[in-house]
Enzyme design. Structure first.
Site, PDB file in Angstrom:
ATOM      1  CB  SER A   5      -1.134  -0.047   1.467  1.00 37.53           C
ATOM      2  OG  SER A   5      -0.368  -0.560   1.845  1.00 37.53           O
ATOM      3  CB  CYS A   6       4.269   1.987   0.700  1.00 37.67           C
ATOM      4  SG  CYS A   6       3.720   1.323   3.023  1.00 37.67           S
ATOM      5  CB  THR A   7       2.876   1.304  -4.882  1.00 35.27           C
ATOM      6  OG1 THR A   7       2.170   0.821  -4.532  1.00 35.27           O
ATOM      7  CG2 THR A   7       4.020   0.026  -4.413  1.00 35.27           C
TER       8      THR A   7
END
Length: 459
Positions: A319-321
């Protein structure tokens, strides 16, 4: 450059390229016409359908070609639900289905239907008993992928199909990831797949509806593809898709054994090369070419860029993209760490040397990202505080977890750290971090701004 993302899209297979070029000259006419050019196009289309049906294990008249795998899933779900509307409007799906199935389920729910999601275990697998428990008299359809697209876990399709058969409920299988490796076992009722997953051209999907399954196509229909996929058939693309499916099947047995050795090596060695890594997915019942792991204290987007600069194209459920602002629904359902997630899916022909180069590059790439983010250094220190509050409001993944890891050594064993965060990812990664680090996740506490996540130190 090493391309390790065939779970997203496989390079065009040489056989597909040859078939595509040849059929551009032979398959351009309308296959519904009776003149010579039309008959030639019809022969190509029929031959492609027979080849695809043989690979799937169905009758040719049960299979239609669609404009994409997503379209096949949407039409399969909608048509099966409509065909059994007198039974009821209840739909069952697993929590880790492809987003195309979940979007179809959301549309069904918006139209007044009901949906039940079946939970998975930490490997991403469902239990057949869980499906059996939620089937009802008004259940019109159940859906289950044959293998997961993010972590590679294979699902017990045959067992779930038997449970559904006993309840009189058709089962739709999303076989996009597994079909290149072999037929889907069991008494399934509907099946969907996508050609670009096995080296065919993009823009071709398969939808199979077994004889005897009630099915009512939705929307305007015409005479093409049994009324289930209206519009002029892209015969060159369809021919190329069928030809490449047959070609990869011929190679699948040998490639499966070889690629499984490579992914087993990655699974075994990554935890020793990189600290604070969780390898996810079933270690045994999984696709042979796919391995996924998550690295704590890492920004997924930056890590993918670092690996890209080093010559490796990989994917992520992190989810850190920038393209994934919410946690991966698959990793969330499994309860595993989503930050720093890396999915490696090897193409046919990938060699061991490329895998070794990847393992050589990975530790430095992870270490560099962690250093930039100020990730914590392992410490066995025991603090004296009974409780500590960390304000991570406004911070995005993976910073709330990094701040938690830095704060925990300052409290005594039995003490608590409360992390204030308004990042949706924290709801997934803080509990998962506790599981990997053998700490106790007490739970969330709602606050006026964000959420307070409470963690108790156990070790």
């Amino acid at each position: 450059m090493s391309y390790f993302d065939v779970a997203s899209a496989a390079p065009l297979h040489p056989v597909a390229r040859q078939a595509l070029m040849a059929s551009l000259d032979e398959g351009w006419a309308d296959p519904a016409r009776l003149y010579r050019e039309g008959r030639r196009a019809r022969l190509l289309l029929d031959a492609a359908r027979e080849a695809a049906a043989e690979a799937v294990g169905c009758r040719p008249d049960e299979l239609v070609f669609t404009p994409s795998g997503t379209r096949a899933l949407h039409d399969g779900v909608a048509g099966a639900l409509a065909g059994r509307r007198r039974v009821g409007g209840h739909l069952v799906v697993s929590a880790v289905e492809h987003s195309a199935v979940l979007h179809a389920a959301a549309a069904h729910e918006s139209a007044g239907g009901t949906v039940t999601e079946v939970a998975v275990d930490r490997t991403g697998a469902v239990r057949p008993e869980a499906y059996e428990a939620v089937l009802r008299e008004d259940t019109a359809l159940a859906c289950l992928q044959s293998a997961n697209h993010e972590v590679g876990t294979e699902q017990p399709v045959a067992e779930v199909a038997e449970v559904c058969r006993a309840a009189g409920v058709p089962l739709l299988v999303d076989a996009a990831q597994s079909l290149p490796w072999g037929r889907v076992d069991g008494g399934w009722s509907l099946l969907a797949a996508s050609a670009h997953k096995w080296g065919g051209p993009a823009g071709v999907g398969l939808l199979v509806v077994r004889k005897g399954v009630r099915f009512a196509p939705r929307g305007p229909v015409d005479e093409r593809e049994s009324g289930r996929a209206p519009g002029f058939e892209n015969i060159p693309a369809v021919v190329a898709a069928a030809a490449s499916l047959r070609a990869v099947r011929a190679e699948a047995a040998a490639e499966a054994g070889r690629l499984r050795e490579l992914t087993e090596r990655i699974r075994a060695r990554v935890p020793g090369l990189v600290a604070d890594v969780e390898v996810v997915g079933d270690p045994v019942r999984r696709l042979p070419h796919l391995v996924t792991f998550s690295c704590l204290y890492v920004d997924g987007e930056t890590l993918l860029h670092e690996l890209d600069r080093a010559g490796f194209s990989v994917s992520s459920g992190s989810s850190c993209t920038s393209s994934t602002l919410t946690p991966s629904h698959v990793l969330k359902a499994m309860g595993v760490v989503s930050e720093g997630n890396v999915r490696v899916s090897l193409p046919f022909g990938a060699d061991a040397a490329a895998g070794e180069r990847f393992l050589d590059v990975l530790p430095g790439a992870v270490a560099g990202v962690r250093e930039k983010l100020g990730a914590p250094v392992a410490s066995g220190a025991t603090g004296t505080l009974d409780e500590l509050t960390v304000d991570a409001l406004g911070e995005r993944c993976p910073l709330p977890v990094i701040e938690l890891a830095k704060a925990l050594p300052r409290v005594r064993v039995g003490g608590t750290v409360t992390v204030l965060s308004d990042d949706e990812v924290a709801a997934v990664d803080i509990p998962a971090w506790c599981w990997t680090q053998k700490q106790e996740y007490v739970g969330p506490r709602e606050r006026e701004h964000g959420v307070a996540y409470v963690v108790r130190r156990l070790v």
